[in-house]
Design a protein around this motif. Structure first.
Motif, PDB file in Angstrom:
ATOM      1  N   GLY A 330       0.898  -1.122   0.032  1.00 14.16           N
ATOM      2  CA  GLY A 330      -0.042  -0.010   0.124  1.00 14.16           C
ATOM      3  C   GLY A 330       0.795   1.300   0.091  1.00 14.16           C
ATOM      4  O   GLY A 330       0.435   2.463  -0.139  1.00 14.16           O
ATOM      5  N   GLY A 331       2.203   1.204   0.075  1.00 19.08           N
ATOM      6  CA  GLY A 331       3.160   2.314   0.252  1.00 19.08           C
ATOM      7  C   GLY A 331       3.721   2.766   1.390  1.00 19.08           C
ATOM      8  O   GLY A 331       4.346   3.645   1.407  1.00 19.08           O
ATOM      9  N   GLY A 332       3.014   2.262   2.395  1.00 16.01           N
ATOM     10  CA  GLY A 332       3.662   2.809   4.003  1.00 16.01           C
ATOM     11  C   GLY A 332       5.078   2.211   4.101  1.00 16.01           C
ATOM     12  O   GLY A 332       5.382   1.086   3.828  1.00 16.01           O
ATOM     13  N   PHE A 333       5.646   2.730   4.762  1.00 16.15           N
ATOM     14  CA  PHE A 333       7.190   2.726   5.184  1.00 16.15           C
ATOM     15  C   PHE A 333       6.939   1.506   6.478  1.00 16.15           C
ATOM     16  O   PHE A 333       6.277   1.672   7.370  1.00 16.15           O
ATOM     17  CB  PHE A 333       8.035   3.596   5.656  1.00 16.15           C
ATOM     18  CG  PHE A 333       8.488   4.591   4.619  1.00 16.15           C
ATOM     19  CD1 PHE A 333       9.430   4.171   3.602  1.00 16.15           C
ATOM     20  CD2 PHE A 333       7.800   5.610   4.236  1.00 16.15           C
ATOM     21  CE1 PHE A 333       9.500   4.915   2.276  1.00 16.15           C
ATOM     22  CE2 PHE A 333       7.943   6.756   3.119  1.00 16.15           C
ATOM     23  CZ  PHE A 333       8.938   6.194   2.000  1.00 16.15           C
ATOM     24  N   TYR A 334       8.092   0.703   6.524  1.00 18.08           N
ATOM     25  CA  TYR A 334       8.207  -0.052   7.561  1.00 18.08           C
ATOM     26  C   TYR A 334       8.415   0.528   8.991  1.00 18.08           C
ATOM     27  O   TYR A 334       9.262   1.212   9.193  1.00 18.08           O
ATOM     28  CB  TYR A 334       9.620  -1.108   7.506  1.00 18.08           C
ATOM     29  CG  TYR A 334       9.513  -2.401   8.478  1.00 18.08           C
ATOM     30  CD1 TYR A 334       8.724  -3.241   8.653  1.00 18.08           C
ATOM     31  CD2 TYR A 334      10.663  -1.782   9.245  1.00 18.08           C
ATOM     32  CE1 TYR A 334       8.929  -4.127   9.579  1.00 18.08           C
ATOM     33  CE2 TYR A 334      10.914  -3.197  10.409  1.00 18.08           C
ATOM     34  CZ  TYR A 334      10.201  -4.186  10.513  1.00 18.08           C
ATOM     35  OH  TYR A 334      10.073  -5.120  11.553  1.00 18.08           O
ATOM     36  N   PRO A 335       7.258   0.341   9.886  1.00 18.31           N
ATOM     37  CA  PRO A 335       7.470   0.966  11.273  1.00 18.31           C
ATOM     38  C   PRO A 335       8.656   0.473  12.068  1.00 18.31           C
ATOM     39  O   PRO A 335       8.289  -0.089  13.232  1.00 18.31           O
ATOM     40  CB  PRO A 335       6.216   0.853  11.769  1.00 18.31           C
ATOM     41  CG  PRO A 335       5.806  -0.304  11.363  1.00 18.31           C
ATOM     42  CD  PRO A 335       6.325  -0.715  10.017  1.00 18.31           C
ATOM     43  N   ASP A 361       7.524  -9.956   5.735  1.00 17.67           N
ATOM     44  CA  ASP A 361       5.843  -9.946   5.771  1.00 17.67           C
ATOM     45  C   ASP A 361       5.379  -8.797   5.404  1.00 17.67           C
ATOM     46  O   ASP A 361       4.207  -8.641   4.905  1.00 17.67           O
ATOM     47  CB  ASP A 361       5.579 -10.501   7.229  1.00 17.67           C
ATOM     48  CG  ASP A 361       5.969 -11.972   7.485  1.00 17.67           C
ATOM     49  OD1 ASP A 361       6.240 -12.744   6.458  1.00 17.67           O
ATOM     50  OD2 ASP A 361       6.046 -12.508   8.540  1.00 17.67           O
ATOM     51  N   PHE A 362       6.031  -7.607   5.996  1.00 20.30           N
ATOM     52  CA  PHE A 362       5.106  -6.307   5.954  1.00 20.30           C
ATOM     53  C   PHE A 362       5.493  -5.891   4.580  1.00 20.30           C
ATOM     54  O   PHE A 362       4.307  -5.261   3.987  1.00 20.30           O
ATOM     55  CB  PHE A 362       6.126  -5.128   6.575  1.00 20.30           C
ATOM     56  CG  PHE A 362       5.544  -3.850   6.370  1.00 20.30           C
ATOM     57  CD1 PHE A 362       4.462  -3.494   7.285  1.00 20.30           C
ATOM     58  CD2 PHE A 362       6.342  -2.969   5.669  1.00 20.30           C
ATOM     59  CE1 PHE A 362       4.066  -2.079   7.226  1.00 20.30           C
ATOM     60  CE2 PHE A 362       5.642  -1.578   5.601  1.00 20.30           C
ATOM     61  CZ  PHE A 362       4.534  -1.353   6.472  1.00 20.30           C
ATOM     62  N   THR A 363       6.299  -6.495   3.597  1.00 15.17           N
ATOM     63  CA  THR A 363       6.319  -5.967   2.176  1.00 15.17           C
ATOM     64  C   THR A 363       5.623  -6.890   1.311  1.00 15.17           C
ATOM     65  O   THR A 363       6.083  -6.860   0.068  1.00 15.17           O
ATOM     66  CB  THR A 363       7.778  -5.696   1.925  1.00 15.17           C
ATOM     67  OG1 THR A 363       8.708  -6.719   2.052  1.00 15.17           O
ATOM     68  CG2 THR A 363       8.405  -4.543   2.679  1.00 15.17           C
ATOM     69  N   ALA A 364       5.262  -8.027   1.877  1.00 17.08           N
ATOM     70  CA  ALA A 364       4.727  -9.112   1.078  1.00 17.08           C
ATOM     71  C   ALA A 364       5.889  -9.739   0.298  1.00 17.08           C
ATOM     72  O   ALA A 364       5.384 -10.332  -0.980  1.00 17.08           O
ATOM     73  CB  ALA A 364       3.539  -8.483   0.146  1.00 17.08           C
ATOM     74  N   GLY A 365       6.959  -9.829   0.604  1.00 22.40           N
ATOM     75  CA  GLY A 365       8.063 -10.681  -0.064  1.00 22.40           C
ATOM     76  C   GLY A 365       8.565  -9.907  -1.002  1.00 22.40           C
ATOM     77  O   GLY A 365       9.780 -10.388  -1.327  1.00 22.40           O
ATOM     78  N   THR A 366       8.389  -8.489  -1.156  1.00 26.54           N
ATOM     79  CA  THR A 366       9.069  -7.930  -2.051  1.00 26.54           C
ATOM     80  C   THR A 366      10.303  -7.026  -1.327  1.00 26.54           C
ATOM     81  O   THR A 366      10.114  -6.234  -0.493  1.00 26.54           O
ATOM     82  CB  THR A 366       8.217  -6.862  -2.782  1.00 26.54           C
ATOM     83  OG1 THR A 366       7.141  -7.660  -3.430  1.00 26.54           O
ATOM     84  CG2 THR A 366       8.972  -5.929  -3.762  1.00 26.54           C
ATOM     85  N   GLN A 367      11.632  -7.465  -1.807  1.00 27.40           N
ATOM     86  CA  GLN A 367      12.724  -6.578  -1.250  1.00 27.40           C
ATOM     87  C   GLN A 367      13.119  -5.679  -2.357  1.00 27.40           C
ATOM     88  O   GLN A 367      13.566  -5.944  -3.452  1.00 27.40           O
ATOM     89  CB  GLN A 367      13.823  -7.655  -1.065  1.00 27.40           C
ATOM     90  CG  GLN A 367      15.109  -7.152  -0.380  1.00 27.40           C
ATOM     91  CD  GLN A 367      16.080  -8.188   0.068  1.00 27.40           C
ATOM     92  OE1 GLN A 367      15.932  -9.260  -0.232  1.00 27.40           O
ATOM     93  NE2 GLN A 367      17.418  -7.733   0.068  1.00 27.40           N
ATOM     94  N   GLN A 368      13.063  -4.282  -1.861  1.00 27.74           N
ATOM     95  CA  GLN A 368      13.194  -3.072  -3.015  1.00 27.74           C
ATOM     96  C   GLN A 368      14.929  -2.790  -2.852  1.00 27.74           C
ATOM     97  O   GLN A 368      15.315  -2.206  -3.838  1.00 27.74           O
ATOM     98  CB  GLN A 368      12.531  -2.052  -2.542  1.00 27.74           C
ATOM     99  CG  GLN A 368      10.946  -2.117  -2.790  1.00 27.74           C
ATOM    100  CD  GLN A 368      10.231  -2.706  -1.172  1.00 27.74           C
ATOM    101  OE1 GLN A 368      10.922  -2.630  -0.459  1.00 27.74           O
ATOM    102  NE2 GLN A 368       8.961  -2.488  -1.522  1.00 27.74           N
ATOM    103  N   ASP A 369      15.591  -3.107  -1.748  1.00 27.34           N
ATOM    104  CA  ASP A 369      16.905  -2.833  -1.741  1.00 27.34           C
ATOM    105  C   ASP A 369      17.770  -3.587  -0.824  1.00 27.34           C
ATOM    106  O   ASP A 369      17.009  -4.483  -0.323  1.00 27.34           O
ATOM    107  CB  ASP A 369      16.865  -1.178  -1.055  1.00 27.34           C
ATOM    108  CG  ASP A 369      18.331  -0.682  -1.409  1.00 27.34           C
ATOM    109  OD1 ASP A 369      19.223  -1.134  -1.815  1.00 27.34           O
ATOM    110  OD2 ASP A 369      18.432   0.571  -0.812  1.00 27.34           O
ATOM    111  N   ASP A 370      19.011  -3.601  -0.823  1.00 23.64           N
ATOM    112  CA  ASP A 370      19.934  -4.239   0.023  1.00 23.64           C
ATOM    113  C   ASP A 370      19.555  -4.081   1.531  1.00 23.64           C
ATOM    114  O   ASP A 370      19.047  -3.022   1.852  1.00 23.64           O
ATOM    115  CB  ASP A 370      21.256  -3.952  -0.238  1.00 23.64           C
ATOM    116  CG  ASP A 370      21.861  -4.509  -1.382  1.00 23.64           C
ATOM    117  OD1 ASP A 370      21.240  -4.912  -2.119  1.00 23.64           O
ATOM    118  OD2 ASP A 370      23.076  -4.457  -1.369  1.00 23.64           O
TER     119      ASP A 370
END
Length: 398
Positions: A330-335, A361-370
């Motif tokens: 949804g676009g929110g940053f990891y808290p 889990d928060f990003t639904a398995g998507t890793q955008q960066d190292d």
């Protein structure tokens, strides 16, 4: 006796996929067979309903193109052979057909099928080369980073490092720990950009840290050495047409006192976990934060050291923006700070691994960066010895 269909498909999986690269994700051959049979059945059914089955069979010519984009060359050849048979046999057997039209159709089908197989082979070759480059770059990056955990007289450092390995190959997250005459010094940083050029800058910074940490008596002098290393690296890279790099970094110094010192160079702030409290060091160091390494010439203020409380039994959490800027679908940053509230009384290893798992889990398995996460656990002021087999005592990992 006839073998069951699933056994036949499994055999074809082994035959048609043998020799193909396991590193390239492709669908199983049984899935490919089912898909092409289903597509053929749909086209034939529509053709019979409309009264023009031969004309609609020409739509199957596009199947090899889809196979070329998704499948191995052998799977694409299998689809191409199937399409050639399904399309050409009815055309040839159709009474009263025009021979010239039939010949043109046959040539087009064969040409499209050949191009599809060739395209699939070119795609697989390029993807295999990219996978090799990714693997080599990731191996190079891991080779320059120290294996964790690291135990010194002052702290236990444990953590997780996971390169993203996307099209840009790998990123430039770095870390290092040095036990020096002035206490333990910890570096964590993130090189701007990705790829082999970023790894070159990472090697320059880590190498400079390993040397200067044992030479410079003050943390500011150590950071000045890292600044000079980035500037020199950019000077060497500029004639090759590579863009200049900067490096966001934190350098922490821990000795036997109840406080630790830190120099912030444009990097996400660390957190101190002690008892049930989670404190961000930014509240202390806001006025002392400085520009990333490589950009000092753009400002007039020198880099300053900030002291903060780091008592025995507390943990200092350091991370790169791969964790703090991870986004949910949804676009929110990891808290991160909120998540740390429930992780104040676990080991350094469990802390970092649970955070990374929770981020996935928060990003639904998507890793955008190292992602690089270090937990620096303050140790009692007494030497910790390894067991005879070289394993740390269990209480050392607290």
């Amino acid at each position: 006796m006839f073998r069951p269909l699933h056994a036949v498909l499994a055999s074809m999986d082994r035959l048609t996929d043998r020799g193909e690269s396991a590193s390239i994700p492709t669908p199983p051959t049984r899935t490919v067979i089912r898909a092409m049979v289903a597509a053929t059945a749909v086209v034939v059914a529509v053709g019979l309903l409309t009264g023009n089955p031969v004309f609609l069979l020409g739509l199957l010519v596009f199947l090899p193109a889809f196979a070329a984009a998704l499948c191995t060359p052998r799977q694409t050849a299998l689809v191409s052979a199937w399409v050639s048979a399904v399309v050409l046999v009815p055309v040839v057997l159709q009474p009263g057909g025009e021979r010239i039209d039939d010949a043109v159709l046959a040539l087009l089908v064969v040409a499209f099928d050949a191009m599809a197989v060739y395209g699939s082979r070119v795609r697989i070759t390029r993807e295999e080369e990219l996978v090799r480059l990714r693997s080599s770059a990731a191996a190079m990056q891991r080779q320059i980073l120290r294996p964790l955990p690291v135990l010194t007289d002052d702290v236990l450092v444990d953590g997780v490092y996971e390169p993203v390995q996307q099209d840009e190959l790998v990123g430039g997250d770095i870390y290092e720990v040095a036990a020096t005459p002035w206490g333990t010094r910890v570096l964590i940083g993130d090189v701007q950009g990705k790829g082999l050029a970023a790894i070159g800058a990472a090697i320059a910074v880590v190498g400079a840290f390993r040397e200067a940490a044992h030479r410079e008596a003050t943390l500011t002098a150590l950071v000045d050495a890292l600044e000079a290393a980035v500037v020199r690296h950019n000077d060497y890279s500029r004639p090759r047409g590579e863009p200049e790099r900067f490096v966001s970094a934190l350098v922490v110094g821990v000795d036997k006192g109840a406080e630790a010192q830190i120099v912030v160079c444009g990097h996400p702030p660390p957190y101190v976990l002690h008892g049930e409290a989670v404190t961000t060091v930014t509240a202390v160091a806001t006025q002392q934060e400085h520009v990333p390494l490589g950009l000092e010439s753009l400002v007039d203020e020198p880099r300053m050291v900030t002291w903060f409380g780091f008592p025995v039994g507390s943990t200092l959490l350091l991370c790169t923006d791969g964790l703090t800027e991870a986004r949910a679908p949804g676009g929110g940053f990891y808290p991160l700070e909120a998540r740390l509230g429930g992780c104040t009384d676990i080991t350094a290893s469990r802390l970092t691994r649970s955070l990374v798992a929770d981020m996935r889990d928060f990003t639904a398995g998507t890793q955008q960066d190292d992602v690089a996460v270090l937990a620096v656990r303050r140790s009692p002021h007494q030497p910790l010895e390894l067991h005879s087999d070289g394993v740390l005592p269990a209480d050392a990992l607290r």
